[in-house]
Design an enzyme around this catalytic site. Structure first.
Site, PDB file in Angstrom:
ATOM      1  N   ILE A   1     -10.963  -4.402   0.195  1.00  0.00           N
ATOM      2  CA  ILE A   1     -11.590  -3.800  -1.107  1.00  0.00           C
ATOM      3  C   ILE A   1     -10.948  -4.181  -2.255  1.00  0.00           C
ATOM      4  O   ILE A   1     -11.448  -4.918  -2.995  1.00  0.00           O
ATOM      5  CB  ILE A   1     -11.856  -2.507  -1.127  1.00  0.00           C
ATOM      6  CG1 ILE A   1     -12.673  -1.771   0.160  1.00  0.00           C
ATOM      7  CG2 ILE A   1     -12.557  -1.844  -2.283  1.00  0.00           C
ATOM      8  CD1 ILE A   1     -12.879  -0.464   0.525  1.00  0.00           C
TER       9      ILE A   1
ATOM     10  N   LYS B   1     -22.220   9.419  23.034  1.00  0.00           N
ATOM     11  CA  LYS B   1     -20.902   9.672  23.530  1.00  0.00           C
ATOM     12  C   LYS B   1     -20.364   8.682  24.350  1.00  0.00           C
ATOM     13  O   LYS B   1     -21.173   8.619  25.392  1.00  0.00           O
ATOM     14  CB  LYS B   1     -20.776  11.254  23.718  1.00  0.00           C
ATOM     15  CG  LYS B   1     -19.207  11.523  24.240  1.00  0.00           C
ATOM     16  CD  LYS B   1     -18.886  12.973  24.166  1.00  0.00           C
ATOM     17  CE  LYS B   1     -17.462  13.305  24.700  1.00  0.00           C
ATOM     18  NZ  LYS B   1     -17.467  14.163  25.767  1.00  0.00           N
TER      19      LYS B   1
ATOM     20  N   PRO C   1     -13.563  -5.465   5.299  1.00  0.00           N
ATOM     21  CA  PRO C   1     -13.600  -6.215   3.952  1.00  0.00           C
ATOM     22  C   PRO C   1     -12.143  -5.751   3.405  1.00  0.00           C
ATOM     23  O   PRO C   1     -11.868  -4.647   3.443  1.00  0.00           O
ATOM     24  CB  PRO C   1     -14.841  -5.867   2.982  1.00  0.00           C
ATOM     25  CG  PRO C   1     -15.313  -4.810   3.960  1.00  0.00           C
ATOM     26  CD  PRO C   1     -15.032  -4.624   5.204  1.00  0.00           C
TER      27      PRO C   1
ATOM     28  N   ASN D   1      -6.105   7.249  10.014  1.00  0.00           N
ATOM     29  CA  ASN D   1      -4.627   6.971  10.038  1.00  0.00           C
ATOM     30  C   ASN D   1      -4.085   8.244   9.504  1.00  0.00           C
ATOM     31  O   ASN D   1      -5.034   9.260   9.063  1.00  0.00           O
ATOM     32  CB  ASN D   1      -4.106   5.764   9.104  1.00  0.00           C
ATOM     33  CG  ASN D   1      -4.985   5.791   7.815  1.00  0.00           C
ATOM     34  OD1 ASN D   1      -4.580   6.691   6.999  1.00  0.00           O
ATOM     35  ND2 ASN D   1      -5.802   4.936   7.446  1.00  0.00           N
TER      36      ASN D   1
ATOM     37  N   ASP E   1      -7.818  -1.746   8.329  1.00  0.00           N
ATOM     38  CA  ASP E   1      -7.970  -3.147   8.235  1.00  0.00           C
ATOM     39  C   ASP E   1      -9.143  -3.844   9.291  1.00  0.00           C
ATOM     40  O   ASP E   1      -9.656  -4.658   8.977  1.00  0.00           O
ATOM     41  CB  ASP E   1      -6.651  -4.056   8.470  1.00  0.00           C
ATOM     42  CG  ASP E   1      -5.783  -3.723   7.443  1.00  0.00           C
ATOM     43  OD1 ASP E   1      -6.357  -3.821   5.972  1.00  0.00           O
ATOM     44  OD2 ASP E   1      -4.512  -3.473   7.454  1.00  0.00           O
TER      45      ASP E   1
ATOM     46  N   LYS F   1       2.014  -9.143  -1.163  1.00  0.00           N
ATOM     47  CA  LYS F   1       0.827  -8.785  -1.027  1.00  0.00           C
ATOM     48  C   LYS F   1       0.096  -8.735  -2.644  1.00  0.00           C
ATOM     49  O   LYS F   1      -1.158  -8.755  -2.683  1.00  0.00           O
ATOM     50  CB  LYS F   1       1.062  -7.302  -0.786  1.00  0.00           C
ATOM     51  CG  LYS F   1      -0.257  -6.636  -0.010  1.00  0.00           C
ATOM     52  CD  LYS F   1       0.159  -5.329   0.791  1.00  0.00           C
ATOM     53  CE  LYS F   1       0.641  -5.306   1.975  1.00  0.00           C
ATOM     54  NZ  LYS F   1       0.947  -4.100   2.702  1.00  0.00           N
TER      55      LYS F   1
HETATM   56  N1  CTP Z   1      -6.686  -2.396   0.887  1.00  0.00           N
HETATM   57  C1  CTP Z   1      -8.110  -2.518   0.800  1.00  0.00           C
HETATM   58  N2  CTP Z   1      -9.042  -2.779   1.745  1.00  0.00           N
HETATM   59  C2  CTP Z   1      -8.474  -2.946   2.932  1.00  0.00           C
HETATM   60  C3  CTP Z   1      -7.259  -2.875   3.316  1.00  0.00           C
HETATM   61  C4  CTP Z   1      -6.095  -2.353   2.376  1.00  0.00           C
HETATM   62  O1  CTP Z   1      -8.713  -2.270  -0.375  1.00  0.00           O
HETATM   63  N3  CTP Z   1      -9.326  -3.581   3.963  1.00  0.00           N
HETATM   64  C5  CTP Z   1      -5.878  -1.947  -0.068  1.00  0.00           C
HETATM   65  C6  CTP Z   1      -5.236  -0.444  -0.093  1.00  0.00           C
HETATM   66  O2  CTP Z   1      -6.111   0.363  -0.734  1.00  0.00           O
HETATM   67  C7  CTP Z   1      -3.989  -0.701  -0.814  1.00  0.00           C
HETATM   68  C8  CTP Z   1      -3.607  -2.365  -0.609  1.00  0.00           C
HETATM   69  O3  CTP Z   1      -4.872  -2.773  -0.161  1.00  0.00           O
HETATM   70  O4  CTP Z   1      -4.353  -0.745  -2.156  1.00  0.00           O
HETATM   71  C9  CTP Z   1      -2.545  -2.618   0.410  1.00  0.00           C
HETATM   72  O5  CTP Z   1      -2.972  -1.794   1.710  1.00  0.00           O
HETATM   73  P1  CTP Z   1      -2.212  -2.185   2.934  1.00  0.00           P
HETATM   74  O6  CTP Z   1      -2.570  -1.368   4.095  1.00  0.00           O
HETATM   75  O7  CTP Z   1      -0.453  -1.910   2.665  1.00  0.00           O
HETATM   76  O8  CTP Z   1      -2.067  -3.858   3.000  1.00  0.00           O
HETATM   77  P2  CTP Z   1      -2.935  -4.674   3.946  1.00  0.00           P
HETATM   78  O9  CTP Z   1      -3.538  -5.780   3.104  1.00  0.00           O
HETATM   79  O10 CTP Z   1      -3.622  -3.908   5.068  1.00  0.00           O
HETATM   80  O11 CTP Z   1      -1.674  -5.405   4.700  1.00  0.00           O
HETATM   81  P3  CTP Z   1      -0.900  -4.693   5.875  1.00  0.00           P
HETATM   82  O12 CTP Z   1      -1.441  -3.950   6.714  1.00  0.00           O
HETATM   83  O13 CTP Z   1      -0.851  -6.243   6.883  1.00  0.00           O
HETATM   84  O14 CTP Z   1       0.472  -4.538   5.647  1.00  0.00           O
END
Ligand code: CTP
Length: 401
Positions: free
Chosen positions: A307, A289, A305, A210, A279, A337
């Site tokens: 985190i 490849k 997971p 990203n 995610d 959240k």
């Molecule tokens: N985060 C994490 N592990 C993941 C996804 C997110 O630790 N697999 C943490 C990010 O570091 C951040 C927070 O969760 O501190 C929120 O991340 P965000 O991407 O905004 O939220 P998501 O839970 O992924 O929800 P969505 O993408 O549906 O908004």
């Protein structure tokens, strides 16, 4: 820098090729509202002219102990009076030897001897000069005397060699000066920070990632260090200089970041999840490849997971802070959240404004409600976030009667 009175710094420049970096350092300090008085040794004037530093600092530059511009002929006292710090950048091996032995045979060395403020020294010299026993003896003496050594760094040198002795970059010295002034709100605390994007491999050359630049996470790491914390920074792939003083571990995938978090979280008092963690990851990673075919290619993704939620759910969880990047309904989604992941503080920002930018506008959400911070450079936003975390982690004690 938020402060009640203007900071004053004496910037001492000694003879070395790195003297050109002192011009950039002066510019950064002036831009931050700091009053800079430049003092140069005779040798420094052979590398860069006082006129350059005068133009950048907006003040006459001093080079001579007997400068007639100081009415009582006591430039060595007058120039450092009321200074918040003296910074020597670059500091040559010769000048460090003088400092270590208390010599005072020119304006700059005399100023250092007559000071009442902290002294910060950024060495710059050839690798062999740095490694020489005499220099190392002087370094040890300076450290024992409470002098704050900044660097040196390792890398290519003007003499064509590679090794320790390069002066830190101007931005790193600027950061160290800021650290000197920052209130030590997190002294004694261990802070674990994740930053940057993750990279989920599809095959040896491709992957899903990203647009996160890592700037916010690195700025938080810097601000936490400045506040006196011990910082471990777990960084996804970014192109940023790591903050000096942080323990940095580089990772690529979410699974690697998760493993690193598991390794370090027990020692942490505070966990700040700034990383834009993926995610999902590809269900299958090809060892070779992937070749093009004449058909479309479906891509199956499986969940990673979470985190942040995992850390917050640990029985002895550190004070856990999350970041929420939303594209709409910022406060509502971010607070949901925060509750879902059970974190003590959620920093909410609009993804379209924050990603890759140098400044940011965030809202802090905690049990007490909403705190909107004004739009500012990420470095300043980071200082305010760290100050807010510190106020929640170590609430001000009542004064005992
Ligand atoms: N985060 C994490 N592990 C993941 C996804 C997110 O630790 N697999 C943490 C990010 O570091 C951040 C927070 O969760 O501190 C929120 O991340 P965000 O991407 O905004 O939220 P998501 O839970 O992924 O929800 P969505 O993408 O549906 O908004």
């Amino acid at each position: 820098m938020a402060q009640s009175r203007q900071r004053r710094i004496v910037l001492g420049i000694t003879g070395g090729i790195a003297a050109y970096k002192a011009a950039e350092l002066t510019r950064l300090l002036i831009k931050d509202g700091i009053d800079v008085q430049v003092v140069m040794t005779e040798a420094a004037c052979g590398f860069i002219t006082p006129a350059t530093l005068q133009a950048l600092s907006g003040k006459p530059v001093f080079t001579d102990l007997w400068d007639g511009r100081v009415a009582d002929n006591m430039a060595h006292i007058a120039l450092s009076r009321g200074a918040d710090a003296i910074v020597i950048a670059p500091a040559s091996a010769d000048f460090m030897a003088k400092l270590a032995n208390g010599l005072a045979d020119d304006l700059l060395s005399t100023l250092c001897l007559a000071r009442e403020c902290p002294l910060l020294v950024a060495p710059a010299m050839n690798r062999q000069m740095w490694e020489n026993k005499a220099t190392q003896r002087n370094v040890a003496l300076l450290e024992r005397d409470g002098v704050n050594l900044l660097g040196p760094a390792s890398g290519d040198q003007a003499c064509g060699e590679t090794g320790l002795g390069r002066m830190l970059e101007a931005a790193q010295i600027f950061e160290a000066i800021n650290a000197q002034f920052a209130p030590k709100l997190l002294a004694g605390k261990q802070v674990l920070i994740t930053a940057g994007p993750t990279f989920e491999a599809l095959d040896p050359v491709r992957g899903i990632t990203n647009r996160s630049s890592g700037k916010m996470g690195y700025a938080i790491a810097r601000a936490a260090l400045d506040a006196g914390a011990k910082v471990t920074l777990l960084s996804g792939p970014v192109h940023l200089e790591p903050p000096v003083g942080a323990h940095i571990e580089r990772v690529e995938s979410t699974e690697q970041m998760f493993a690193a978090v598991k390794k370090h979280v027990k020692a942490a008092d505070i966990f700040i999840g700034v990383a834009a963690v993926a995610d999902y990851r590809p269900a299958r990673v090809s060892t070779q490849k992937i070749k093009k075919t004449d058909r479309d290619m479906p891509l199956q993704l499986i969940q990673n997971p979470d985190i942040l939620a995992w850390v917050a759910a640990q029985p002895k969880a550190p004070f856990t802070v999350g970041f929420a990047a939303e594209s709409q309904k910022l406060n509502e989604f971010a607070d949901a959240k925060r509750r879902r992941k059970k974190v003590r503080l959620m920093v909410a920002n609009l993804a379209q404004h924050a990603i890759g930018a140098d400044d940011n506008e965030v809202t802090l959400l905690d049990d007490a409600g909403l705190h909107k911070l004004a739009r500012a450079p990420k470095t300043e936003v980071a200082r305010q976030i760290v100050a807010h975390i510190a106020s929640l982690v170590t609430p001000r004690r009542k004064i005992r009667k």
